[in-house]
Structure formats: C-alpha cells, structure tokens
Design a protein around this motif. Sequence first.
Motif, PDB file in Angstrom:
ATOM      1  N   ILE A  53      17.212 -22.441  22.858  1.00 58.57           N
ATOM      2  CA  ILE A  53      18.551 -22.704  23.399  1.00 58.57           C
ATOM      3  C   ILE A  53      18.779 -24.212  23.354  1.00 58.57           C
ATOM      4  O   ILE A  53      17.981 -24.976  23.925  1.00 58.57           O
ATOM      5  N   ILE A  54      19.835 -24.643  22.680  1.00 53.78           N
ATOM      6  CA  ILE A  54      20.134 -26.078  22.583  1.00 53.78           C
ATOM      7  C   ILE A  54      21.540 -26.319  23.121  1.00 53.78           C
ATOM      8  O   ILE A  54      22.503 -25.689  22.674  1.00 53.78           O
ATOM      9  N   SER A  55      21.647 -27.217  24.103  1.00 50.03           N
ATOM     10  CA  SER A  55      22.964 -27.638  24.592  1.00 50.03           C
ATOM     11  C   SER A  55      23.132 -29.126  24.299  1.00 50.03           C
ATOM     12  O   SER A  55      22.193 -29.909  24.487  1.00 50.03           O
ATOM     13  N   LYS A  56      24.315 -29.469  23.818  1.00 49.41           N
ATOM     14  CA  LYS A  56      24.564 -30.858  23.419  1.00 49.41           C
ATOM     15  C   LYS A  56      25.952 -31.261  23.904  1.00 49.41           C
ATOM     16  O   LYS A  56      26.922 -30.514  23.729  1.00 49.41           O
TER      17      LYS A  56
ATOM     18  N   LYS B  77      13.415 -18.867  16.668  1.00 48.27           N
ATOM     19  CA  LYS B  77      12.579 -19.776  15.891  1.00 48.27           C
ATOM     20  C   LYS B  77      11.134 -19.318  16.037  1.00 48.27           C
ATOM     21  O   LYS B  77      10.553 -19.407  17.117  1.00 48.27           O
ATOM     22  N   ASP B  78      10.561 -18.814  14.933  1.00 49.64           N
ATOM     23  CA  ASP B  78       9.220 -18.206  14.968  1.00 49.64           C
ATOM     24  C   ASP B  78       9.228 -17.088  16.020  1.00 49.64           C
ATOM     25  O   ASP B  78      10.065 -16.204  15.977  1.00 49.64           O
TER      26      ASP B  78
ATOM     27  N   ASP C 223      22.910 -16.417  17.505  1.00 48.65           N
ATOM     28  CA  ASP C 223      22.401 -15.536  16.437  1.00 48.65           C
ATOM     29  C   ASP C 223      22.551 -14.081  16.907  1.00 48.65           C
ATOM     30  O   ASP C 223      21.912 -13.671  17.884  1.00 48.65           O
ATOM     31  N   PRO C 224      23.369 -13.267  16.218  1.00 44.18           N
ATOM     32  CA  PRO C 224      23.619 -11.889  16.682  1.00 44.18           C
ATOM     33  C   PRO C 224      22.423 -10.958  16.510  1.00 44.18           C
ATOM     34  O   PRO C 224      22.411  -9.860  17.074  1.00 44.18           O
TER      35      PRO C 224
END
Length: 583
Positions: free
Chosen positions: A515-518, A509-510, A466-467
């Motif tokens: 950070i999500i890595s998948k 988020k709020d 998200d920039p």
Amino acid sequence: MESALTQSKSSVHSLLNDAYERRINNLKSSIELAEKALAISKDLDDSSCIGKSLSHLSLFHMIIGDFDLAINMANEAIEHFEFENDEKGIADAKYNIAGVLYKTDDYNQGLTYLMDCLKTYKKLNDWHNKARVEKSMGTIYEYFGDTESAIKIYQSAIESGEKANDLNLQSNAFNPLSGIYLNQGKIRDAMDLIEKSIAYKTETGDTRGFAFALYGRGKIYTATKEYEKAENDFLEAERIHLEMGEKLGVAMCYHKRGALYIRMNRLDEAREILVKALEYSNKNRIILIKFRANLLLHEIAKKEGNLELALKYLQQYIDEKESVINDRTAKVIKSYDDINKMNQLEQKAQIQKERAKIIEKKKIELDSFFYRISHDLKGPITSMMSLSYVAKLEVKDETALKFLAEYETQTARLNTILDGLLNLTKMSFNEDTKQEIDFEKIIYDCISSYKFLTNYELVEFKISVDPTIKYRAEWALINTIIQNLIENGIKYARTENNKPQFEISVNQKDDCIEIISKDNGIGMDQETVDKIFTMFFRVNRKIEGTGLGLHILKRAIERLNGEVKVESELGEGSTFTITLPKH
C-alpha cells in the motif's frame, strides 16, 4: 528431460540417506552407496549433490580412521557447499574435519571447528546434528580435564537427542557420562546409565554404538573387580570395532585391556597388549592412547623392578605430553575464550528475549489500563457533551455562549482522544476475525467519511487498486490503516500555492500486499519523521489532532506482521509505503 534429472537427484538423496542409516552397523556398505551417489552426481554435474556425496564419504572414512582421505573429501565438499551457499552443508563437512582432529592429535583445533558447527545447527534448530556436535565437544572437554563442562554438554546432547526423537543420539552421550560418574565413584549411577545405553543400542541395532557401550560397562566391571565380565566386554567391543574399522574404538579397548591385566597381575599379557596399543596409536595418530599406554607400560616396568625401562616409558610419556599438550595450552585457552564469548552472546540474546516478554506483558497491562480508563470516562464525557447542548438552548448571553463553545470544543477533543485510545487497545483484545478485503471499497468509504474536513474539497484524489488481489485479514485493521493515511493526506495538505493531491495505490508484490500513499502536502524533516509513530506526537500544533493516528496505524501494521517506511521532505510532501505479508 527435467523429470529424468529430478529423478536422478532423488536417487542420489535416497542413496545417501540409506548410506547414513547403515553407518551404525555396516560402514563398508555405507561407503559403497555413497561412492555410487558421487558417481551419479558427477554425471549430473550437480554441485550440491557432489558436495553432499563427498561429505558423507568424508564422514564414513573419518569413522574408520582414513583420516587424510576424510579431510581431503571434507575440504572438497566445503568448496561445493560454499558455491551453493549451503551453510548446513558447510557445517556437516566441518564436523567431519573436527572428528579427525580430536580423534588424533589436535583436539583444540577440533573444538574450534565444532563450535562453528554448533552455531549453525543452533541457528537451524537442527537437533540431530546439535546432539552429535555436543557429544564430541564433551569428549574434548574431558581431554582438557574440564569435567564440569563435559557433564553440562553431555546433558545438553541428551536433551537435543530427545528433541530429535533419536535413541542413538541420547545413548551416545550416556556412554561417556557414565564414565564420568564412574570416576566420581557413583558406581550405581554409572551402571544404570550404561545399561540404559546398551538397551537403546540393542533396540536400534546400532552395532558401533553397542561396542562403545560394552566398553563403558567393561570399565565399570573393572572398578567393581568383576574382572572376567570386564574382559568379556572389552574383547567383544574390540572385535566389533575391528570388524567395523573403528580405529579409535580399537585403541581404547587395547588400552583398557592392558589396565585390566595389570589389575589381574597378568603383566606379560598387559605388556603385550599395551605395546600393541602404542604401535597402533602411533600409526593412527591417536595421541591420547599413546600417553596412557606409555604411562601403563611405565607402571608394569616399575612393578617388575626394571627401573631403567620404567624411566624410559615415563620420559616418553612426559615428552609426548609436553610437546603436544603444553605447546597447545595457549590455543586451548583461546578456545575457551571463544566458547565464553559465544555463551555470553547467547546469554545476552536470552536476556533480550526475557526483556521483550516483560515489555510485551507491560504493554498488555498498559493497554488494559487504557481500555478500562477510556471506557469509564466515555460515560461522563458523553454526559458533559449533552449538558453543553442543553445549556446552549437556555443561555442567551454572548460571552457565556463563547465560553460554552470553547468548552464544547475541548470536550469534543477529549472525546476524540478517548476514541483513539479505545481503538488502540481494541487491537490487542479483539479476536482474529479474517475476511476477504475489498481495498477499493474501503478507500472510497474512508474518503467519503472525511467530507467534513476543511481541505476536503480542495484535494484531488488518485486511486489505483489491482483488481486481482486476493487478501484475507481483519477488516478493522485494514480500515484503520487506510483511514489514517487518508485523514493525514487531507489534514496536512498544502493549499497556499499548489493543487493538493493525494494518491493511494494497492498492489501485489511477490507474496506481499503493498500500500503506497503519496501527497504533496507540508512534508516533514527527518527529525520529525523519526518521531511520528510516537503516541501523542503531533507534526503541526496548528492543525487539529490527538497525536494518536499514526501510532494506531503502526500498531495495526504490526498486528498484521507488516512494515511501514516513510519518505518525506519539508514543503514537498510525504510517501508512506506499507508492506503486508499475505501469509
């Protein structure tokens, strides 16, 4: 419209604050202001304001002895507070009910209510109300004859009053504590404390509290046989209590004047005031004064030789005591069991705190040890690696070169472990140097730094940042987190039958950064997931690693007050979700 509504609510709060302040010297005005606040609250149809107005009115009516009205208002207030999920409001209303109970004939139930209040006020660090509750609990302990507990809780009330920076709260506990010192024969201590209370009450203008302090000094003057001074104090305290509508205070003064007149051998006056105390206590359900008035009337009748009347008053005293006190013994014991349980829980919590401090101290010591050892070993290992390089230039024998290669591999692995330990310990000793974080740059830099890994060319990277994110933190910690996520995504890629993929996203988020890595790599079963943050634990022994990466990642997240969750399935891949608070 919204501004007018806010203004009206503000007006309610202002009226209630003013009413509460005036309770110490003008209860009539307090009630008028609270009734006005209640009317405005009902016009607004605001449940929270209605609850607060009712709770204040309940308090004021409890003080002046309108007990049934006080309880009804408190219960109605609780309904509003429960609707609003306002635990402090519920505790405030319960305190009013407790006040009615222990001032009349049900002090063990009053203690139960006070214990509930105390839990809430402790949780909220509400020192003002904690002091009020503790002072009331001390009074009940005195009723039970538990002087030791009464002293402890009064002293705690004084400490809470000091933390609240409120002289009235402190002096409220001085009064009964002075009485205990008097009963223990510590006349000087008792007088010093009550004079301090009188000084505080004079300074703050607390008229009601001043009356109770005068009453306490009157008891000391009675003990020192300064009867005229004692009578003056009791009469002045009684006058104030009558004027303020403080019914318990009035009954107490009637009783003590009766006891004083017996000492002065003014038996007719003693009988008259004690009969008045008995009637007044019966009317207002003040059970403790009923006991004591009957006992003193028995003493007068005995002095006058009227044994039949003396027996009558003694029988009334015993009957009252048996019907009220003895029937409630089981409940009193239960109350003490509840208190002991609460104290045990608090002690356990304190032990846990102390244990956590010890663990943290040992952790720091261990970090310091690792740092020193790792730092000291870096020099020799660097020399060993250099020696290996020089040896390879001179040695030509293939077998020797094979051994040198293995030596070089193991030395490099040892060097990697030491680097990991140094990175780990630096987290504990580095100063907080926050800067604006460019997540996208860190991600691309970290991906680029792992080009040497075997699976690098096979992995498809998907990046989403998200920039608009604005986040300040220690760059080294964020870099550590991103670096370890990417390294694991590449190293544990499943290459045999599918196209390896690694996705990483950073979003707001709020009030947190997520950070999500998948990946679709080799994955893990739940037993393995439970162990991955343990130092030196390795998911797959066939893949090169030190077992420090995820432990270091977890420490970095904790340093940033964040959390990490892992979802994984064997043969399907893993998802790491990291949440970092912005503040």
